[in-house]
Write an enzyme that holds these catalytic residues in place. Structure first.
Site, mmCIF file in Angstrom:
data_model
loop_
_atom_site.group_PDB
_atom_site.id
_atom_site.type_symbol
_atom_site.label_atom_id
_atom_site.label_comp_id
_atom_site.label_asym_id
_atom_site.label_seq_id
_atom_site.Cartn_x
_atom_site.Cartn_y
_atom_site.Cartn_z
ATOM 1 N N CYS A 238 0.838 -1.207 0.000
ATOM 2 C CA CYS A 238 0.000 0.000 0.000
ATOM 3 C C CYS A 238 0.875 1.259 0.000
ATOM 4 O O CYS A 238 1.468 1.573 -1.012
ATOM 5 C CB CYS A 238 -1.008 -0.043 1.140
ATOM 6 S SG CYS A 238 -2.447 0.961 0.764
ATOM 7 N N HIS B 289 -3.699 -5.142 0.288
ATOM 8 C CA HIS B 289 -3.128 -5.654 1.542
ATOM 9 C C HIS B 289 -3.140 -7.187 1.548
ATOM 10 O O HIS B 289 -4.070 -7.784 2.099
ATOM 11 C CB HIS B 289 -3.921 -5.123 2.740
ATOM 12 C CG HIS B 289 -3.735 -3.666 2.958
ATOM 13 N ND1 HIS B 289 -2.791 -3.160 3.819
ATOM 14 C CD2 HIS B 289 -4.348 -2.596 2.396
ATOM 15 C CE1 HIS B 289 -2.839 -1.839 3.797
ATOM 16 N NE2 HIS B 289 -3.779 -1.471 2.936
ATOM 17 N N GLU C 1 -1.512 -9.143 3.321
ATOM 18 C CA GLU C 1 -1.398 -9.682 4.688
ATOM 19 C C GLU C 1 -2.758 -10.002 5.301
ATOM 20 O O GLU C 1 -2.836 -10.762 6.263
ATOM 21 C CB GLU C 1 -0.613 -8.701 5.572
ATOM 22 C CG GLU C 1 -1.341 -7.434 6.009
ATOM 23 C CD GLU C 1 -1.304 -6.295 4.991
ATOM 24 O OE1 GLU C 1 -1.059 -6.562 3.791
ATOM 25 O OE2 GLU C 1 -1.555 -5.128 5.388
HETATM 26 N N1 GLN Z 1 -2.011 6.636 2.720
HETATM 27 C C1 GLN Z 1 -2.128 5.889 1.504
HETATM 28 C C2 GLN Z 1 -3.494 6.055 0.856
HETATM 29 O O1 GLN Z 1 -4.436 6.448 1.508
HETATM 30 C C3 GLN Z 1 -1.803 4.424 1.742
HETATM 31 C C4 GLN Z 1 -2.799 3.753 2.621
HETATM 32 C C5 GLN Z 1 -2.290 2.456 3.233
HETATM 33 O O2 GLN Z 1 -1.090 2.199 3.265
HETATM 34 N N2 GLN Z 1 -3.193 1.652 3.751
HETATM 35 O O3 GLN Z 1 -3.638 5.763 -0.298
#
Ligand code: GLN
Length: 539
Positions: A382, A508, A510
């Site tokens: 992410c 994600h 994970e």
């Molecule tokens: N802050 C980033 C976004 O909102 C990544 C979010 C995250 O890592 N879950 O896109």
């Protein structure tokens, strides 16, 4: 009728109710029953999405896009089931529903009160999963500790359900602590007696006591607990500290917890009961033939729970590769160009964690540059993926001021930018791009080699995305955009062509790794780290 099991906690918080509930569910699953678990959290936030990870650990996201308590992650990892919004309820959500109904006039003429309106709403949400007909057993974990002011409506709802359903369909398990007093060299039962009394004050008699302890419970202590807490002798279960959370189902099996529960409910035991996949996993977890060191670069590293799903995914992937994975958290604010090689040169893989905001971004970019230039296996999740894109833009494309507009709003090169549909959103709760979406993989990419599939589904939680205006430029310089959402063309996976293992994912992974099915990217990353280490040793 679906059986209901409630798990309450006594004496202190952090006793591991979630792990216990997941372990009990695992045993019942082993007996062939369909089981799910739900968590009730007594705080007033509608969901934990608006909580800082320091407050409550990781926010776990389900397929249906619910932002939930991290215990749901344990449920999924133990049981290989998918949970949903219905599996996590907070006081905020309960009140929100009741107040919305009040405004709509559903209680017209009546005074709306904690009893019966709030307790009825809690009961409705407890029975929601049971009424689907999809489960033989629903386990409900009550967050907090018995005696907390905010737990009272939950205990009253529980009392009513127990009264309505009777002991053949509804059971209360109280998880408690038996402290060891070093000076007296004794295990002490009094705190448990008090917490059971507290439950009894709410009209609830626990059926089973599960006792967290550092030392084995003697027969005398078990008998004393049974007598003074009013439970049967075989209903005092020892839950001794375990080497790993994955030992807990086996420890509960040794204590015959499954038999005690099944007998009380008059449910059949499965003659072919087996936890062979689980035992096999434990065997691999505990007898590794390799060892690697992975740097986890993040900014919430003081609290292991903030990245709990990442840590657990490494255990699954480690067991899969028969490899002990030593994950070392490194605060991104400590990584600088001057010390990066000293900090990271001993690692066999570098993972840059998800996150929000600008704090610690520079350290993440420095770590990524180091991994890219030194051919160290790299995995960005992410925000970690977004940083990999920014790093590439700055140091390969030469856009020195490239940034994510989350970090630098008026950058001349917003290579990561706010998603179009996010631009009109002002509310913060539950408004990110959340939950499972499709991703189409490019043939002959690392992603395809890992998943061996054309289309995958992964879970998301973000507001920013790869800016498609820069796509050609990245591709012509060697970045492979190997995973794309087929519906809206959003870049989901980036790779670097001439690097042995460099992958960044917008989603994600994970959140989908389980004991039974370790996540393929984590498994491949650990494998790449093993190879990297071997090559390093050979040269
Ligand atoms: N802050 C980033 C976004 O909102 C990544 C979010 C995250 O890592 N879950 O896109």
């Amino acid at each position: 009728m679906t059986k209901l099991i409630f798990v309450t906690g006594g004496v202190t918080s952090s006793l591991g109710k979630g792990i216990f509930a997941a372990s009990l569910a695992k045993l019942l699953q082993g007996h062939g029953y369909r089981v799910t678990i739900q968590k009730f959290d007594p705080y007033i936030n509608v969901d934990p999405g608006t909580l800082n990870p320091y407050e409550h650990g990781e926010c776990y996201v389900t397929d249906d896009g619910a932002e939930t308590d991290l215990d749901l992650g344990h449920y999924e990892r133990f049981l290989s089931i998918s949970t949903s919004q219905a599996n996590n309820v907070t006081t905020g959500r309960v009140y929100q529903t009741v107040i919305t109904k009040e405004r709509a006039g559903e209680f017209l003429g009546k005074t709306v009160q904690v009893v019966p309106h709030i307790t009825d709403e809690i009961k409705r949400r407890v029975t929601l999963l049971a009424e689907t007909g999809d489960y033989d057993v629903v386990i409900t974990e009550l967050g907090g500790t018995v005696g907390d002011i905010e737990s009272l409506p939950y205990l009253e709802a529980l009392r009513q359900l127990r009264w309505e359903r009777g002991s053949k369909d509804c059971m209360v398990i109280h998880l408690t602590l038996i402290p060891f007093l070093r000076a007296a060299k004794e295990l002490k039962t009094k705190p448990t007696q008090h917490s059971v009394k507290e439950l009894q004050n709410s009209g609830i008699q626990p059926d089973i006591l599960v006792c967290r302890t550092e030392y084995p419970l003697t027969k005398e202590i078990r008998n004393k607990l049974a007598l003074f807490c009013n439970v049967e002798n075989n209903a005092v279960i020892e839950a001794i500290d375990a080497e790993t959370i994955y030992d807990v189902p086996m420890l509960m099996l040794k204590e015959k917890l499954d038999s005690t529960v099944l007998n009380k409910f008059k449910m059949k035991r499965n003659k072919d009961f087996s936890l062979s996949t689980w035992k096999n996993f434990l065997g691999r977890l505990k007898n590794p033939s390799h060892q690697v060191n992975i740097a986890l670069i993040g900014k919430y590293i003081e609290l292991a729970d903030a990245y709990i799903s990442i840590h657990e995914s490494f255990k699954h992937a480690g067991a899969f590769n028969e490899c002990s994975v030593n994950v070392v958290p490194i605060h991104s604010q400590t990584v600088e160009a001057e010390n990066v090689s000293k900090l990271l040169s001993d690692f066999d893989g570098i993972l840059v964690a998800p996150g929000f905001g600008s704090r610690g971004i520079d350290g993440k970019l420095t770590a990524i540059k180091y991994a890219r230039e030194n051919n160290i296996p790299f995995f960005g999740i992410c925000l970690g993926m977004q940083c990999a894109v920014v790093e590439f833009a700055r140091n390969v494309l030469g856009y020195k001021e490239a940034a994510s507009s989350e970090v630098t709003e008026n950058t001349p090169h917003p290579v990561i930018d706010l998603m179009e549909e996010q631009k009109s959103i002002t509310e913060k709760g539950g408004t990110m791009r959340l939950g499972a979406y499709n991703c189409k993989l490019k043939k002959r990419s690392l992603g395809y080699k890992i998943y061996k599939k054309d289309i995958i589904q992964e879970r998301h939680r973000h507001r920013y995305e790869f800016n498609n205006a820069y796509r050609k430029n990245f591709e012509s310089h060697g970045m492979v955009l190997s995973g794309i959402n087929p519906e809206n063309d959003l870049v989901e996976i980036v790779e670097i062509k001439d690097h042995p293992f460099f992958i960044g994912v917008q989603f994600h992974p994970e959140l989908k790794s389980t004991v039974k099915d370790p996540h393929p990217i984590f498994s491949a990353f650990v494998e790449a780290a093993i190879l990297f280490k071997q090559e390093k040793m050979n040269s």
